[in-house]
Design an enzyme around this catalytic site. Structure first.
Site, PDB file in Angstrom:
ATOM      1  CE1 TYR A  53      -3.262  -2.880   0.308  1.00 44.88           C
ATOM      2  CE2 TYR A  53      -3.600  -2.235   2.735  1.00 44.88           C
ATOM      3  CZ  TYR A  53      -3.826  -3.039   1.248  1.00 44.88           C
ATOM      4  OH  TYR A  53      -5.139  -3.916   1.440  1.00 44.88           O
ATOM      5  CB  SER A 232     -14.028  -4.579  -1.553  1.00 41.96           C
ATOM      6  OG  SER A 232     -14.416  -3.768  -2.635  1.00 41.96           O
ATOM      7  CG  LEU A 234     -19.283   0.399   1.689  1.00 40.53           C
ATOM      8  CD1 LEU A 234     -19.241   1.927   2.331  1.00 40.53           C
ATOM      9  CD2 LEU A 234     -20.750  -0.014   2.180  1.00 40.53           C
ATOM     10  N   GLY A 237     -17.268   1.578  -3.120  1.00 39.18           N
ATOM     11  CA  GLY A 237     -18.135   2.867  -3.120  1.00 39.18           C
ATOM     12  C   GLY A 237     -19.220   2.704  -3.745  1.00 39.18           C
ATOM     13  CG  LEU A 239     -22.778  -2.002  -2.432  1.00 47.34           C
ATOM     14  CD1 LEU A 239     -22.197  -3.230  -1.787  1.00 47.34           C
ATOM     15  CD2 LEU A 239     -24.182  -2.221  -2.814  1.00 47.34           C
ATOM     16  N   GLY A 241     -24.084   4.306  -2.947  1.00 52.73           N
ATOM     17  CA  GLY A 241     -24.870   5.166  -3.658  1.00 52.73           C
ATOM     18  C   GLY A 241     -24.178   6.367  -4.474  1.00 52.73           C
ATOM     19  CE  LYS A 242     -17.506   6.811  -3.548  1.00 51.59           C
ATOM     20  NZ  LYS A 242     -16.421   7.248  -2.632  1.00 51.59           N
TER      21      LYS A 242
END
Length: 345
Positions: A53, A232, A234, A237, A239, A241-242
């Protein structure tokens, strides 16, 4: 905050784990410091990082996330309040020890020593194998094709190398990531036979668009007390909704590195997200919190690894532990899976 035991130990980790891979790429060191301060104050005692990372991985930023965490430890003197997980990467990138396998004695020792130095700590609580050396399916690959032509470190040798680190006090516990049911089962079998340390966790993807963990690994997690650390959660991202209605918020992963995060970008996923959004709206829930809570309550899940680029996202995600999902909500979520089964495996 809620807590669960890590594997068959008495170590209690928060059911929300602080993911860190954006620090050094999307987030500055100061922003990372702010996230660590807030998360710890909220009872999040479990943090996850990796030698490779920040993400997307680049040679220029290799190890930067661990450096940021180490600088925070040095500044705050709060290392003892954190259960810290990191990972040694599998074969892939030439700039990491010349590419090739990394779980042999020489390379895995170099990897661990590098992580300890960057993290400014004497030990790592949970040291994980980031992905397998052997050619198998992970990172969403389908259509398994057996190939034993490549060389990879024998599992018993890997466990032996990790045992040395545990004996030295540099590693407390061990786990796998992006692993298959066969891989986890083999590690557990050899641990029993050879009296080697035991894999206590599996860090694999798990979210409402990818529930494949439930097929084979969920049973092993429960029966063998090797719980899932869901990454992961979401779906990058989606999930939250963005990205609904083709939106691409500025500085979001999709806006910055859409080609790298392509696994969640397809028509069926888009349709499923829309239905999940309608369920959350119908029941007065935040979509991200509903998505995270569904994972947290699964009996095979030890912790849900959240990743936020803003404090607002971080606060929303952590607060998910305090919401309640009714039987109706859970049924409606499961009904979506029947219509669009695992659109993003």
């Amino acid at each position: 905050m809620n807590y669960k035991k890590l594997g068959n130990t008495d170590l209690k980790v928060s059911t929300i784990c602080l993911g860190t891979m954006t620090w050094g790429e999307q987030n500055t060191q100061n922003e990372g410091f702010g996230q660590m301060d807030y998360a710890l104050d909220q009872g999040v005692n479990f943090w996850d990082t990796a030698e490779i990372y920040s993400v997307p991985p680049r040679e220029e930023t290799y190890g930067d996330t661990e450096l940021i965490i180490g600088n925070w430890f040095e500044k705050t003197k709060k290392r003892d309040q954190v259960i810290l997980a990191s990972k040694v990467c599998g074969p892939a990138r030439e700039y990491v020890r010349g590419g090739g396998n990394h779980f042999g004695e020489k390379n895995i020792t170099e990897a661990l020593e590098g992580s300890l130095k960057r993290l400014k700590t004497d030990y790592i609580d949970l040291y994980q194998l980031h992905w397998p050396e052997r050619k198998t399916n992970f990172f969403g690959k389908l259509g398994y094709e057996h190939d034993d032509s490549s060389e990879w470190t024998r599992f018993e040798d890997i466990l032996g190398n990790l045992k040395k680190f545990i004996d030295q006090g540099k590693v407390k516990h061990i786990g796998v990531s992006n692993e298959t049911p066969w891989g986890l089962s083999k590690y557990l079998e050899l641990s029993k036979e050879k009296k080697n340390p035991r894999m206590l966790s599996v860090q694999n993807p798990y979210n409402l668009l990818n529930r494949t963990y439930e097929i084979g690994l969920a049973e092993i997690s429960i029966r063998e007390q090797a719980g899932l650390l869901a990454y992961s959660p979401l779906a990058c991202g989606y999930l939250s909704g963005k990205y609904r209605n083709k939106q691409l918020p500025r500085n979001s992963r999709m806006e910055r590195d859409g080609d790298f995060w392509s696994r969640y970008n397809n028509k069926n996923a888009e349709k499923a997200v829309e239905i999940y959004y309608e369920i959350s709206k119908k029941h007065g829930l935040d979509l991200a919190q509903m998505s995270l809570k569904f994972l947290e309550i699964q009996p095979f899940v030890t912790s849900v690894i959240i990743g936020a680029t803003t404090m607002e996202q971080l606060k929303t995600n952590i607060e998910s532990v305090n919401i309640y999902l009714s039987e109706d909500v859970i049924k409606e979520i499961n009904d979506v899976q029947k219509i669009f089964p695992n659109p993003c495996p």
